[in-house]
Motif scaffolding. Structure first.
Motif, PDB file in Angstrom:
ATOM      1  N   GLY A   1       0.932  -1.127  -0.014  1.00  0.00           N
ATOM      2  CA  GLY A   1      -0.035  -0.190  -0.145  1.00  0.00           C
ATOM      3  C   GLY A   1       0.852   1.324  -0.018  1.00  0.00           C
ATOM      4  N   VAL A   2       0.320   2.343  -0.295  1.00  0.00           N
ATOM      5  CA  VAL A   2       1.244   3.759  -0.317  1.00  0.00           C
ATOM      6  C   VAL A   2       0.286   4.697   0.319  1.00  0.00           C
ATOM      7  CG1 VAL A   2       1.928   5.229  -1.770  1.00  0.00           C
ATOM      8  CG2 VAL A   2       1.910   3.016  -2.509  1.00  0.00           C
ATOM      9  N   VAL A   3       0.746   5.145   1.456  1.00  0.00           N
ATOM     10  CA  VAL A   3       0.340   6.596   2.220  1.00  0.00           C
ATOM     11  C   VAL A   3       0.836   7.792   1.994  1.00  0.00           C
ATOM     12  CG1 VAL A   3       1.884   5.962   4.007  1.00  0.00           C
ATOM     13  CG2 VAL A   3      -0.374   7.234   4.374  1.00  0.00           C
ATOM     14  N   SER A   4       0.196   8.707   1.844  1.00  0.00           N
ATOM     15  CA  SER A   4       0.671  10.152   1.645  1.00  0.00           C
ATOM     16  C   SER A   4      -0.192  11.009   2.448  1.00  0.00           C
ATOM     17  CB  SER A   4       0.253  10.440  -0.036  1.00  0.00           C
ATOM     18  OG  SER A   4      -0.834  10.110  -0.523  1.00  0.00           O
ATOM     19  N   LYS A   5       0.130  12.502   2.291  1.00  0.00           N
ATOM     20  CA  LYS A   5      -0.407  13.560   3.113  1.00  0.00           C
ATOM     21  C   LYS A   5      -1.698  13.771   2.444  1.00  0.00           C
ATOM     22  CE  LYS A   5       3.597  15.504   5.176  1.00  0.00           C
ATOM     23  NZ  LYS A   5       4.471  16.679   5.549  1.00  0.00           N
ATOM     24  N   ASP A   6      -2.511  14.174   3.373  1.00  0.00           N
ATOM     25  CA  ASP A   6      -4.183  14.558   2.923  1.00  0.00           C
ATOM     26  C   ASP A   6      -4.113  15.758   1.790  1.00  0.00           C
ATOM     27  OD1 ASP A   6      -5.182  12.841   4.612  1.00  0.00           O
ATOM     28  OD2 ASP A   6      -5.949  14.372   6.199  1.00  0.00           O
ATOM     29  N   ASP A   7      -3.016  16.676   1.991  1.00  0.00           N
ATOM     30  CA  ASP A   7      -3.128  17.562   0.873  1.00  0.00           C
ATOM     31  C   ASP A   7      -2.593  17.125  -0.439  1.00  0.00           C
ATOM     32  OD1 ASP A   7      -0.503  17.523   1.455  1.00  0.00           O
ATOM     33  OD2 ASP A   7      -0.354  19.628   2.677  1.00  0.00           O
ATOM     34  N   ASN A   8      -2.003  16.115  -0.563  1.00  0.00           N
ATOM     35  CA  ASN A   8      -1.497  15.555  -1.761  1.00  0.00           C
ATOM     36  C   ASN A   8      -1.513  14.002  -1.688  1.00  0.00           C
ATOM     37  OD1 ASN A   8      -0.075  15.487  -4.243  1.00  0.00           O
ATOM     38  ND2 ASN A   8       1.860  15.536  -3.158  1.00  0.00           N
TER      39      ASN A   8
END
Length: 297
Positions: free
Chosen positions: A146-153
């Motif tokens: 899986g891949v996690v990133s920031k809410d704004d991007n």
């Protein structure tokens, strides 16, 4: 995509995944295993047989010390987590103490081959390449990447990647292998430990972190401002115990133990004791493998 929107997506993705008693010394100190009679002069793996482990009174089990909620050291210096709960039961049923040996992803195979540990229970994904170097027992958990990133991007695809951006990975993990093979143009920031990778990600050194989906889901649930935009990447896999290549006596005992534990729904109990606070109960049946039988919940 907001968190309340991707929970249903994650549940569907995880459901489709095909292939995821204190006897311990209670210390975070590692002890090197004694080289058993199976040590070979021609470079074969060093290991202790089942009888040698029983005779010694201690089994050395490699676990993570910084991967909450699977393997970590708590505020009292005690090992905790899903893999640790299982490790303690192995020691109890084998009738020996457990010596927990802190391992990192990149040295799991080395620790087995050099006899530093008898078993690896460190969220070890089964792959054909790894199976050439160690022997895997039956699985006890489902997993994919899986891949996690920031809410704004929020990163929802790895296609058309910005060459100026990088993805964080842990050295020696399936995420590293997968991205190198399938997305060779994406720059990778590699770290040896989960703690340093998390710190770097939180400090904004990369736009995303690729890892086991269980790990990135846990990170997003435990930290405000992050979203798992890619809950399932690549193939569906499983997590399993590993022993040194050729250590058939220990491997056979672990496989028999997994079947016996399945009859009492042990791994569901393990999940509820160690993972439910993080994931809730919605993911339990999609993640847990009982009796070594994938999709037989």
């Amino acid at each position: 995509m907001k968190k309340f929107e991707w929970k249903s997506v994650l549940a569907l993705a995880l459901t489709g995944v095909l292939a995821l008693g204190l006897t311990a010394c209670g210390s975070s100190d590692s002890k090197t295993a004694d080289a058993g009679s199976a040590a070979a002069a021609d470079g074969k793996a060093v290991y202790r047989t089942l009888d040698e482990i029983k005779e010694s009174g201690t089994i050395n089990i490699g676990v993570f010390s910084d991967k909450n909620p699977f393997g970590y050291v708590d505020e009292n210096g005690e090992y905790q987590g899903y893999d640790v709960y299982y490790a303690r039961r192995l020691g109890e049923d084998l009738g020996v103490d457990v010596n927990f040996v802190s391992t990192e992803a990149a040295n799991r195979i080395e620790y087995l081959q050099t006899g530093k540990v008898d078993v690896i229970l460190a969220n070890f994904t089964v792959t054909p390449e790894r199976a050439e170097e160690v022997d895997f027992a039956s699985p006890y958990m489902n997993v994919s990447l899986g891949v996690v990133s920031k809410d704004d991007n929020v990163i929802t695809s790895l296609d058309n990647w910005n060459a100026d951006d990088s993805i964080i990975v842990i050295s020696g993990t399936t995420a590293e292998t997968y991205l190198i093979a399938n997305y060779p143009d994406i720059p990778l920031q590699k770290f040896d430990s989960y703690a340093t990778a998390k710190e770097a990600f939180e400090n904004g050194t990369s736009v995303a972190w690729a890892n086991d989906n269980t790990e990135v889901i846990a990170f997003a649930l435990q930290n405000e401002g992050y979203t798992v935009g890619i809950p399932s990447l690549g193939s569906a896999d499983t997590i399993a115990p590993a022993v040194s290549k050729g250590n058939t006596t220990l491997l056979d005992w672990i496989n028999d133990e997994i079947v016996a534990l399945g009859e009492e729904n042990f791994f569901h109990a393990d999940y509820e004791a160690t993972l439910a606070d993080t994931y809730g109960l919605d993911y339990e049946d999609s993640l847990v493998v009982e009796g070594g039988k994938v999709n037989a919940q």
